[in-house]
Scaffold this motif. Sequence first.
Motif, PDB file in Angstrom:
ATOM      1  N   VAL A 173      13.839  54.163  37.777  1.00 50.05           N
ATOM      2  CA  VAL A 173      12.682  53.469  37.204  1.00 50.05           C
ATOM      3  C   VAL A 173      13.058  52.051  36.795  1.00 50.05           C
ATOM      4  O   VAL A 173      12.350  51.082  37.104  1.00 50.05           O
ATOM      5  N   VAL A 174      14.183  51.909  36.099  1.00 48.69           N
ATOM      6  CA  VAL A 174      14.615  50.575  35.660  1.00 48.69           C
ATOM      7  C   VAL A 174      14.900  49.687  36.869  1.00 48.69           C
ATOM      8  O   VAL A 174      14.519  48.499  36.898  1.00 48.69           O
ATOM      9  N   ALA A 175      15.546  50.233  37.890  1.00 48.94           N
ATOM     10  CA  ALA A 175      15.847  49.448  39.089  1.00 48.94           C
ATOM     11  C   ALA A 175      14.569  48.997  39.782  1.00 48.94           C
ATOM     12  O   ALA A 175      14.449  47.839  40.221  1.00 48.94           O
ATOM     13  N   ALA A 176      13.572  49.887  39.872  1.00 49.55           N
ATOM     14  CA  ALA A 176      12.302  49.520  40.504  1.00 49.55           C
ATOM     15  C   ALA A 176      11.587  48.427  39.714  1.00 49.55           C
ATOM     16  O   ALA A 176      11.020  47.492  40.296  1.00 49.55           O
ATOM     17  N   CYS A 177      11.619  48.539  38.402  1.00 44.52           N
ATOM     18  CA  CYS A 177      10.992  47.512  37.560  1.00 44.52           C
ATOM     19  C   CYS A 177      11.718  46.183  37.692  1.00 44.52           C
ATOM     20  O   CYS A 177      11.087  45.114  37.755  1.00 44.52           O
ATOM     21  N   ALA A 178      13.038  46.221  37.730  1.00 42.91           N
ATOM     22  CA  ALA A 178      13.820  44.991  37.824  1.00 42.91           C
ATOM     23  C   ALA A 178      13.593  44.281  39.160  1.00 42.91           C
ATOM     24  O   ALA A 178      13.600  43.047  39.220  1.00 42.91           O
ATOM     25  N   VAL A 214      12.697  45.175  29.492  1.00 45.09           N
ATOM     26  CA  VAL A 214      13.226  45.678  28.234  1.00 45.09           C
ATOM     27  C   VAL A 214      13.193  47.205  28.288  1.00 45.09           C
ATOM     28  O   VAL A 214      12.176  47.794  28.679  1.00 45.09           O
ATOM     29  N   VAL A 215      14.304  47.838  27.894  1.00 48.66           N
ATOM     30  CA  VAL A 215      14.424  49.292  27.979  1.00 48.66           C
ATOM     31  C   VAL A 215      14.805  49.833  26.610  1.00 48.66           C
ATOM     32  O   VAL A 215      15.774  49.358  25.998  1.00 48.66           O
ATOM     33  N   ALA A 216      14.047  50.824  26.146  1.00 51.64           N
ATOM     34  CA  ALA A 216      14.364  51.501  24.884  1.00 51.64           C
ATOM     35  C   ALA A 216      14.909  52.883  25.197  1.00 51.64           C
ATOM     36  O   ALA A 216      14.305  53.635  25.971  1.00 51.64           O
ATOM     37  N   LEU A 217      16.068  53.242  24.596  1.00 54.60           N
ATOM     38  CA  LEU A 217      16.709  54.528  24.859  1.00 54.60           C
ATOM     39  C   LEU A 217      17.185  55.161  23.564  1.00 54.60           C
ATOM     40  O   LEU A 217      17.767  54.474  22.716  1.00 54.60           O
ATOM     41  N   ALA A 218      16.969  56.464  23.449  1.00 54.10           N
ATOM     42  CA  ALA A 218      17.500  57.194  22.304  1.00 54.10           C
ATOM     43  C   ALA A 218      18.846  57.828  22.640  1.00 54.10           C
ATOM     44  O   ALA A 218      19.662  58.062  21.741  1.00 54.10           O
ATOM     45  N   ALA A 219      19.100  58.118  23.917  1.00 53.70           N
ATOM     46  CA  ALA A 219      20.317  58.822  24.339  1.00 53.70           C
ATOM     47  C   ALA A 219      21.393  57.829  24.765  1.00 53.70           C
ATOM     48  O   ALA A 219      21.187  57.038  25.688  1.00 53.70           O
ATOM     49  N   VAL A 220      22.545  57.876  24.121  1.00 53.55           N
ATOM     50  CA  VAL A 220      23.630  56.958  24.439  1.00 53.55           C
ATOM     51  C   VAL A 220      24.139  57.167  25.863  1.00 53.55           C
ATOM     52  O   VAL A 220      24.604  56.227  26.512  1.00 53.55           O
ATOM     53  N   ARG A 256      22.598  57.487  28.547  1.00 52.88           N
ATOM     54  CA  ARG A 256      21.817  56.815  29.588  1.00 52.88           C
ATOM     55  C   ARG A 256      21.961  55.297  29.548  1.00 52.88           C
ATOM     56  O   ARG A 256      21.433  54.605  30.419  1.00 52.88           O
ATOM     57  N   VAL A 257      22.622  54.772  28.542  1.00 57.33           N
ATOM     58  CA  VAL A 257      22.758  53.317  28.420  1.00 57.33           C
ATOM     59  C   VAL A 257      23.519  52.718  29.600  1.00 57.33           C
ATOM     60  O   VAL A 257      23.073  51.719  30.191  1.00 57.33           O
ATOM     61  N   PRO A 258      24.678  53.249  30.006  1.00 58.17           N
ATOM     62  CA  PRO A 258      25.413  52.617  31.114  1.00 58.17           C
ATOM     63  C   PRO A 258      24.603  52.554  32.409  1.00 58.17           C
ATOM     64  O   PRO A 258      24.624  51.540  33.106  1.00 58.17           O
ATOM     65  N   ALA A 259      23.879  53.628  32.739  1.00 62.39           N
ATOM     66  CA  ALA A 259      23.108  53.632  33.975  1.00 62.39           C
ATOM     67  C   ALA A 259      21.967  52.626  33.926  1.00 62.39           C
ATOM     68  O   ALA A 259      21.682  51.936  34.915  1.00 62.39           O
ATOM     69  N   ALA A 260      21.304  52.518  32.772  1.00 61.68           N
ATOM     70  CA  ALA A 260      20.214  51.551  32.636  1.00 61.68           C
ATOM     71  C   ALA A 260      20.748  50.124  32.729  1.00 61.68           C
ATOM     72  O   ALA A 260      20.149  49.261  33.384  1.00 61.68           O
ATOM     73  N   ARG A 261      21.879  49.889  32.103  1.00 62.04           N
ATOM     74  CA  ARG A 261      22.489  48.548  32.161  1.00 62.04           C
ATOM     75  C   ARG A 261      22.898  48.211  33.594  1.00 62.04           C
ATOM     76  O   ARG A 261      22.684  47.088  34.062  1.00 62.04           O
ATOM     77  N   ALA A 262      23.473  49.185  34.301  1.00 66.10           N
ATOM     78  CA  ALA A 262      23.885  48.950  35.677  1.00 66.10           C
ATOM     79  C   ALA A 262      22.682  48.652  36.569  1.00 66.10           C
ATOM     80  O   ALA A 262      22.772  47.828  37.493  1.00 66.10           O
ATOM     81  N   ALA A 263      21.556  49.306  36.299  1.00 64.08           N
ATOM     82  CA  ALA A 263      20.358  49.046  37.087  1.00 64.08           C
ATOM     83  C   ALA A 263      19.865  47.618  36.887  1.00 64.08           C
ATOM     84  O   ALA A 263      19.402  46.963  37.837  1.00 64.08           O
ATOM     85  N   LEU A 264      19.964  47.108  35.668  1.00 62.76           N
ATOM     86  CA  LEU A 264      19.536  45.729  35.398  1.00 62.76           C
ATOM     87  C   LEU A 264      20.478  44.721  36.029  1.00 62.76           C
ATOM     88  O   LEU A 264      20.051  43.782  36.719  1.00 62.76           O
ATOM     89  N   THR A 265      21.774  44.899  35.814  1.00 63.92           N
ATOM     90  CA  THR A 265      22.731  43.935  36.377  1.00 63.92           C
ATOM     91  C   THR A 265      22.757  44.024  37.899  1.00 63.92           C
ATOM     92  O   THR A 265      22.947  43.017  38.585  1.00 63.92           O
TER      93      THR A 265
END
Length: 422
Positions: free
Chosen positions: A343-348, A356-362, A364-373
């Motif tokens: 989802v983050v990759a498609a949005c990016a 901007v991504v909000a996450l409660a689970a630590v 999932r942070v690396p995968a979301a960050r990797a999708a943005l970069t």
Amino acid sequence: MITVVGAGTGTPVAADALAGAELVVGGRRHLDAVRLPDGAERLVLGPLAPALDTIGAYVRAARPVTVLASGDPGFFGIVRALAERFGSGLLDVRPGVPSVAAAFARIGLPWDDAVVVSAHGRELRTAVNVCRAHPKVAVLTGPGAGPAELGAALGPERILVVASALGDPVRERVERVTPAEAAARDWGTAVSVVVCLDESRAPDESRAPGGARTVAGARTVAGPDVRPPGWALDEAEFTHRDSMITKFEVRALALARLGPRLGDLVWDVGAGSGSVAVECARLGAAVVAVEKAADGVERIRANAAAHRVDVRVVHGEAPAALAELDDPDAVFVGGGGGELPAVVAACARRARRTVVVALAAVDRVPAARAALTGAGFSCAGVLLQSARLAPLPGEVTRLAAANPVFLLWGERPRASVEGVAQ
């Protein structure tokens, strides 16, 4: 001296505005409508740069010039270019009636609360987003950005008032049509302005002719109320399920990073209660909220209605539900799940400015960050931890800790943003 005269929309060109002019510049229809002084050169406006060069040659030789323009030439008109090139002190501006003022006058509506946006020689998407977001908009049209193109981009809840050949006693037309009707017609080149109305959100005094006319109070500042008195609203301002809502501390920073503004399109993906969507709409942006749960869809619609903003709600699951949407300027991704990186990759890939991504689970942070970069965004983020004041018996107060939330944001490099905008 350069005399700049507003013509058309029923405003005749005074004889003294042309008297003594050695160069008369204007559109063909304006030049054809006047009698030029004997010996005056006639210059039909095409590309602006060569015309300014010709005017400059006359100015340097101290030879008088008259420029004919539509309506008020200081309102999205040629006065800006002339003042930047030759200085405002050299201009004698004589405005006529602006086409926007004439259009609203024809339909009997005030326009001190309207948004005016030009699509003449500019991106149509900005005008479309403004029409999606606001209940009263006037669009100055141009080739490829007329009633048909606007109608094709807008939903059935809008009404378009198309004003053509304003001021012409024979050809003037003011027609009220649906977006679908506008999209199906060839409007020619005589359209002056399109007024876009969302009557369901208009105040009584702004309803179409025949509606109520009760004025709640006098206005002080012209223009729409695009800045609300506050944002990052308390959760109690929204309908939500079991406190499943983006908390106001998180929402405040998310809004700061999203930067929703007039003319933008914002996606709220995994919208839940739609609190972020509603806040972006309150700040002037056009907004699409994507939500997979049917009860969530209804909550978003209820919250948008309660805050009198327009939020288009798409019932579907990302990333598949994003495929048919127009490209956004900014995206907020809430929630999580195994599909989050996709989802983050498609949005990016689609966002013009930021995600901007909000996450409660630590986890999932690396995968979301990797999708943005991985999409070429610069990425930053914070862990937000807050504690709110809460009352205790005995008139004392404690601190009640909220669950920590990771907020990541990716920003497209400025050069890339400018490339997309072109």
